[in-house]
Design a protein around this motif. Structure first.
Motif, mmCIF file in Angstrom:
data_model
loop_
_atom_site.group_PDB
_atom_site.id
_atom_site.type_symbol
_atom_site.label_atom_id
_atom_site.label_comp_id
_atom_site.label_asym_id
_atom_site.label_seq_id
_atom_site.Cartn_x
_atom_site.Cartn_y
_atom_site.Cartn_z
ATOM 1 N N ILE A 22 0.644 -0.896 0.342
ATOM 2 C CA ILE A 22 0.129 0.196 0.156
ATOM 3 C C ILE A 22 0.583 1.137 -0.179
ATOM 4 O O ILE A 22 1.941 1.402 0.692
ATOM 5 C CB ILE A 22 -0.958 -0.266 1.227
ATOM 6 N N PHE A 23 0.323 2.492 -0.901
ATOM 7 C CA PHE A 23 1.403 3.566 -0.222
ATOM 8 C C PHE A 23 0.934 4.367 0.401
ATOM 9 O O PHE A 23 -0.126 4.507 0.968
ATOM 10 C CB PHE A 23 1.068 4.112 -2.299
ATOM 11 N N ASP A 24 1.871 4.407 1.020
ATOM 12 C CA ASP A 24 2.093 5.898 2.243
ATOM 13 C C ASP A 24 2.448 6.825 2.257
ATOM 14 O O ASP A 24 3.596 7.487 1.388
ATOM 15 C CB ASP A 24 3.280 5.300 3.421
ATOM 16 N N PHE A 30 5.693 2.906 -1.345
ATOM 17 C CA PHE A 30 5.051 1.894 -0.969
ATOM 18 C C PHE A 30 5.302 0.979 0.106
ATOM 19 O O PHE A 30 6.624 0.394 0.205
ATOM 20 C CB PHE A 30 4.578 0.659 -2.381
ATOM 21 N N VAL A 31 4.391 -0.341 1.132
ATOM 22 C CA VAL A 31 4.896 -0.973 2.493
ATOM 23 C C VAL A 31 3.902 -1.677 1.905
ATOM 24 O O VAL A 31 2.790 -2.005 1.745
ATOM 25 C CB VAL A 31 4.879 0.453 3.718
ATOM 26 N N GLU A 37 -0.205 -2.095 9.226
ATOM 27 C CA GLU A 37 -0.481 -1.181 8.789
ATOM 28 C C GLU A 37 -1.688 -0.178 7.360
ATOM 29 O O GLU A 37 -1.751 0.394 7.558
ATOM 30 C CB GLU A 37 0.702 -2.275 7.113
ATOM 31 N N TRP A 38 -2.313 -1.001 7.315
ATOM 32 C CA TRP A 38 -3.645 -1.351 6.717
ATOM 33 C C TRP A 38 -4.155 -0.068 7.996
ATOM 34 O O TRP A 38 -5.239 0.740 7.395
ATOM 35 C CB TRP A 38 -4.627 -2.219 7.287
ATOM 36 N N VAL A 39 -4.737 -0.633 9.285
ATOM 37 C CA VAL A 39 -4.688 0.301 10.146
ATOM 38 C C VAL A 39 -4.044 1.923 10.492
ATOM 39 O O VAL A 39 -4.423 2.906 10.820
ATOM 40 C CB VAL A 39 -4.361 0.376 11.096
#
Length: 148
Positions: A22-24, A30-31, A37-39
């Motif tokens: 997912i892009f931070d 992307f991580v 990480e979703w949270v």
């Protein structure tokens, strides 16, 4: 990933070697998408979109030393003067928010001295304001929006 107790946000994903990332927007990379990480990504969007905190004042996953131990905080939001306004501790949705989690963020805050604390597992969110004079935290219904 499961539905969280945040507004719905759009995210950028990529799949690499059977790992979804997912892009931070803060770290600008992307991580790997794990439950915590979703949270964290939902919480970042919540702070940016709902609470209007500028991205430039937000820091993600930096190291700090607590009692000679190296730890990493999830999210820190600074005031424009450089003082820490808010510390956020994110947990995976299956992790219960209990006293141990509050003890963890309280230890971090001994070093960081933030005015506000937020603990979330994406389902339950807890907000506190520090009362440094009486060495305690006061639970709040919400954290304040960004004040210019």
């Amino acid at each position: 990933m499961q539905k969280l107790n945040f507004p719905t946000y759009s995210f950028r994903f990529k799949n690499n070697e059977n790992k979804v990332s997912i892009f931070d927007a803060i770290r600008k990379k992307f991580v790997v998408l794990q439950p915590e990480e979703w949270v964290r990504q939902h919480c970042l969007q919540f702070l940016i979109e709902e609470k209007k905190y500028p991205k430039s004042l937000i820091n993600v996953e930096k190291e700090l030393t607590v009692n000679d131990l190296r730890k990493r905080y999830d999210i820190v939001v600074y005031n424009p003067n450089g003082q820490i306004h808010l510390v956020v501790e994110c947990k995976a949705p299956k992790i219960n928010i209990n006293q141990t989690v509050f003890d963890q963020i309280a230890r971090y805050n001994l070093e960081l001295n933030a005015t506000y604390l937020m603990v979330t597992n994406g389902i339950n969110h807890y907000y506190c304001q520090m009362d440094f004079e009486n060495e305690r935290y006061v639970f709040l219904r919400d954290i304040p929006e960004y004040q210019k």
